[in-house]
Design a protein around this motif. Structure first.
Motif, PDB file in Angstrom:
ATOM      1  N   LYS A 143      -0.169   4.396  -1.568  1.00  0.00           N
ATOM      2  CA  LYS A 143       0.285   4.992  -2.838  1.00  0.00           C
ATOM      3  C   LYS A 143       1.078   4.025  -3.725  1.00  0.00           C
ATOM      4  O   LYS A 143       0.882   3.989  -4.923  1.00  0.00           O
ATOM      5  CB  LYS A 143       1.166   6.221  -2.547  1.00  0.00           C
ATOM      6  N   ASN A 144       1.998   3.278  -3.118  1.00  0.00           N
ATOM      7  CA  ASN A 144       2.878   2.415  -3.928  1.00  0.00           C
ATOM      8  C   ASN A 144       2.341   0.985  -4.058  1.00  0.00           C
ATOM      9  O   ASN A 144       3.096   0.036  -4.133  1.00  0.00           O
ATOM     10  CB  ASN A 144       4.272   2.386  -3.319  1.00  0.00           C
ATOM     11  N   HIS A 145       1.005   0.853  -4.081  1.00  0.00           N
ATOM     12  CA  HIS A 145       0.408  -0.479  -4.175  1.00  0.00           C
ATOM     13  C   HIS A 145       0.797  -1.131  -5.498  1.00  0.00           C
ATOM     14  O   HIS A 145       1.252  -0.450  -6.421  1.00  0.00           O
ATOM     15  CB  HIS A 145      -1.119  -0.399  -4.047  1.00  0.00           C
ATOM     16  N   SER A 146       0.624  -2.451  -5.587  1.00  0.00           N
ATOM     17  CA  SER A 146       0.952  -3.111  -6.850  1.00  0.00           C
ATOM     18  C   SER A 146      -0.259  -3.856  -7.398  1.00  0.00           C
ATOM     19  O   SER A 146      -0.139  -4.940  -7.957  1.00  0.00           O
ATOM     20  CB  SER A 146       2.143  -4.049  -6.671  1.00  0.00           C
ATOM     21  N   PHE A 147      -1.432  -3.260  -7.216  1.00  0.00           N
ATOM     22  CA  PHE A 147      -2.654  -3.845  -7.778  1.00  0.00           C
ATOM     23  C   PHE A 147      -2.717  -3.577  -9.275  1.00  0.00           C
ATOM     24  O   PHE A 147      -2.506  -2.462  -9.731  1.00  0.00           O
ATOM     25  CB  PHE A 147      -3.899  -3.228  -7.123  1.00  0.00           C
ATOM     26  N   THR A 148      -3.037  -4.610 -10.024  1.00  0.00           N
ATOM     27  CA  THR A 148      -3.330  -4.434 -11.443  1.00  0.00           C
ATOM     28  C   THR A 148      -4.783  -3.941 -11.528  1.00  0.00           C
ATOM     29  O   THR A 148      -5.509  -3.969 -10.534  1.00  0.00           O
ATOM     30  CB  THR A 148      -3.221  -5.786 -12.161  1.00  0.00           C
TER      31      THR A 148
END
Lengths: 396, 354
Positions: free
Chosen positions: A67-72
């Motif tokens: 959920k808290n991924h940091s993929f652009t």
């Protein structure tokens, strides 16, 4: 003739399909992917774009990200395309597997979303602070596939993806890597849409590459990657095609405009032919840069005339299908060039009606079947950056 | 056969404008973000062109021209640039206008200049250089990837004689300050020279440009030989000694031949263990130097380390402000540079005396 570097996997996502098969079917049936922006939040709904109609949430779900991924968005599209390429080549990922990605604005989608929050000192989304680095997007993709060795990013605007393919091929040839995933990714952003709009080079209709009445490009988004492997690593693996030539040169004319005679493009094609060790007559199809701006198409045509004189091979711009996907364009078009070789087909240049008065230049406008041994693909970018790649059949 | 590559010219612009090798003392800064000292750009760039250029481009062109002049090269056979965040000021300007004006009435100038390869493209334009021109943007290995490309170019093409390679990064008012939000910068202002005495998270940052004129020809004023380099995205902290040993072994070397190591310690207590582990183990008996307390940490700060190494090898002098331990090296022959940022994008560069 030079031996070249083998391609063992390809993956692509664009406005005309979520994988190689879908892209291919769109190309042969003349089905373009140009529409109004729906996912990109912009006031410019009148500007047609090559948008992939899948939300970030769905892409993240498909990639099984937490959920808290940091993929652009560029990282999401990139990982999506890499997954297809890696699966196809049954790639072993180890210390000697590299990853080289081209991107123009990287994580600009998140930078523009959180810029005001960050300005106000809000820290909820501070995991995206580094997204302004193109390398951040590349590292997210590398991390997802467990690539820990050589990882790098090329950012030469619209030739980035082509330059990434070139570097990968050179590193394999030099024995610096055994396997490398190369390509590019860019998503639609307000930054690029408004940037090109302020330059007044976006068309308000479907783009018309090489047409006398062309009036600008359509911005697109997408990602495409190739798996390149050293010969001794192939061990009987199916080879999809060969990268036999590459060349980069600088137009050294203007930050954004191309020189009238297409000097940079001419030099890049000349170098690629030299590396491939073939003459211009061997080229069967040219997948052009063909953005449909007044300037690019006339400069590119001049450069083509200088290389091929009267024997111009079949030419088309597939940007009429996908829009201009910036850094990803060179990679998307590398995939299309390989599909052209595999299927012995020249893909049509859509929306063409009237040849340019100055050159009388005629692109292929209907799907054409013919033997194809060599395909040349052009990618040019801001800063005078010009790159040409040559693809050939395995054993060709 | 691998070609020998020499550094024949260097252009360095950083927050340290003085010449440490001539005995100038280090500049002191009290803020965690500090600017590079501008030379007189007018000596290098026409006033008309200068007017619209961002600092990154000005620093890039100027340091490139200084390097080329010193090497007596007019037009290099390739221009290869590394930049972590490219033309950040123009990016920030266009982005702010776009957000403030709700996508209306935008002018293109800052957009045009915002692309990461603006610096490399502008150098090409300034020199009328139509040769190979590529820009790498991989965080703290941006410049290193450019060097790797240059090394390959020399090996691949016998017609390549000289290559201009450099790294440039600029600070911008807002985007740089965002680094306070995710712990990249120290939360309290410190004095730059005390950077390595701190036991806290984050670092200090600045900007700069370092261009190197590389050539196959050794000259009277050659600085050093560029031997080789190594880039690796991820290294487990406990493996750092082994990784460096493996790199040396691959180049038929061992740690004893390294006379000086230049380390990228940046005062961030979450990641400096990579350096400390080496300082206490593999390179325990080697002279150790460091530099980010002088020029701050930014993606292409390692350009300053190369500048230092090249000058040490040429002059034999070692400014004491760089020293991390008491071990001395009388006439250093081989200098190893090791850098990483936030535990990622590790690089090793090896230079030798000529």
């Amino acid at each position: 003739m030079n031996k070249g570097v083998a391609v063992t996997g390809i993956g692509v996502i664009s406005a005309i399909g979520n994988n190689t098969g879908e892209n291919y079917r769109s190309l042969i049936s003349g089905k373009h992917g140009i529409s109004s922006p729906e996912i990109l939040e912009t006031i410019h709904k009148n500007l047609p774009v090559g948008e992939i109609k899948i939300s970030n949430e769905s892409l993240a779900e498909d990639l099984k990200l937490p959920k808290n991924h940091s993929f652009t968005r560029a990282a999401l599209l990139g990982a999506f395309a890499v997954k297809e390429a890696v699966t196809q080549s049954s790639l072993k990922i180890d210390n000697e597997t590299g990853f080289i990605s081209g991107t123009s604005v990287g994580g600009m989608d998140t930078t523009e979303t959180y810029f005001k929050d960050f300005t106000q000192g809000k820290t909820e989304n501070s995991r995206y602070v580094r997204a302004q680095h193109p390398g951040f997007t590349t590292e997210k993709i590398a991390e997802h596939f467990g690539i820990t060795g050589f990882v790098s990013t090329i950012s030469t605007a619209c030739s980035s993806g082509a330059n990434a393919i070139m570097l990968g091929a050179r590193m394999i040839k030099a024995g610096k890597l055994k396997r490398v995933i190369v390509g590019g990714t860019d998503c639609l952003t307000k930054f690029t849409l408004n940037g090109f709009n302020s330059l007044m080079i976006l068309s308000d209709e479907q783009c018309k590459p090489f047409d006398e009445n062309r009036n600008g490009l359509n911005l697109g988004e997408g990602a495409a990657y190739l798996v390149l492997e050293a010969e001794e690593e192939l061990k009987g693996k199916p080879v999809l095609g060969i990268i036999s030539g590459y060349g980069n040169a600088n137009d050294a004319f203007h930050q954004t405009a191309s020189s009238e005679n297409g000097e940079g493009a001419f030099l890049a094609m000349q170098k690629a032919l030299k590396i491939a060790g073939i003459s211009s007559e061997s080229i069967d199809y040219i997948n052009t840069h063909g953005t449909a701006t007044r300037n690019n198409d006339s400069a590119e045509t001049e450069a083509l005339k200088r290389i091929f004189s009267k024997n111009l091979p079949d030419v088309s711009s597939t940007k009429s299908f996908t829009g201009h996907t910036l850094a990803a364009a060179g990679a998307l078009e590398a995939v299309y060039s390989l599909l052209s070789l595999q299927n012995e087909q020249v893909f049509p240049n859509l929306n063409f009606s009237y040849p340019m008065k100055t050159s009388g230049f005629m692109p292929v406008t209907k799907l054409k079947e013919k033997p194809i041994n060599y395909v040349l693909s052009n990618s040019f970018g801001f800063g005078g950056n010009c790159t040409s790649l040559i693809f050939s059949k395995n054993g060709g | 056969m691998e070609v020998k590559i020499y550094i024949n010219g260097i252009g360095s612009i950083s927050a340290q404008s003085g010449d440490l090798f001539s005995g100038d003392s280090a500049r002191i800064y009290q803020e965690n973000i500090f600017q590079a000292i501008s030379p007189n750009y007018r000596e290098f760039i026409k006033p008309m062109a200068l007017r619209r250029m961002s600092k990154a481009t000005k620093m890039g062109i100027t340091s490139a021209k200084i390097a080329l002049k010193e090497a007596e090269t007019e037009v290099p056979d390739a221009i290869i640039t590394g930049t972590g965040e490219g033309c950040k000021k123009d990016t920030e300007k266009f982005l702010e206008n776009l957000l403030d004006q709700n996508e209306k009435l935008l002018t293109p100038t800052s957009f045009i200049q915002s692309t990461h390869n603006t610096i490399g493209g502008q150098i090409a334009l300034n020199l009328s250089c139509k040769n190979y021109n590529v820009t790498y943007t991989q965080n703290s290995v941006s410049l290193e990837t450019a060097l790797l490309d240059a090394q390959m170019q020399f090996d691949e093409d016998p017609e390549i004689y000289s290559i201009l390679v450099g790294g440039v990064d600029e600070i911008s008012e807002k985007i740089t300050s965002f680094r306070k939000l995710d712990g990249q910068l120290k939360s309290k202002s410190i004095k730059n020279l005390d950077l390595l005495k701190e036991d806290s998270t984050g670092t200090i940052t600045s900007e700069g440009a370092h261009f190197f004129a590389l050539s196959k020809e050794k000259k009277q004023n050659t600085y050093a030989e560029f031997q080789t380099l190594f880039i690796k995205n991820t290294i487990q902290p406990e493996n750092i000694n082994e990784e460096i040993e493996a790199f040396l072994k691959q180049n038929n070397l061992d740690s004893e031949v390294i006379d000086v190591v230049i380390l990228g310690n940046n005062g961030d207590n979450r990641y400096d263990h990579y350096y400390k582990n080496l300082q206490q183990n593999l390179l325990k008996n080697t002279m150790q130097l460091t530099y980010k307390h002088l020029v701050g940490d930014f993606d292409t700060a390692s350009g300053y380390a190369i500048y230092l190494a090249a000058n040490i090898l040429k002059s034999g002098k070692i400014p004491s402000v760089l020293k991390l331990n008491d071990i001395d090296s009388k006439t250093p022959k081989n200098i190893l540079i090791y850098n990483q940022y936030l535990g990622r994008d590790h690089s090793l560069i090896l230079l030798s005396a000529v």
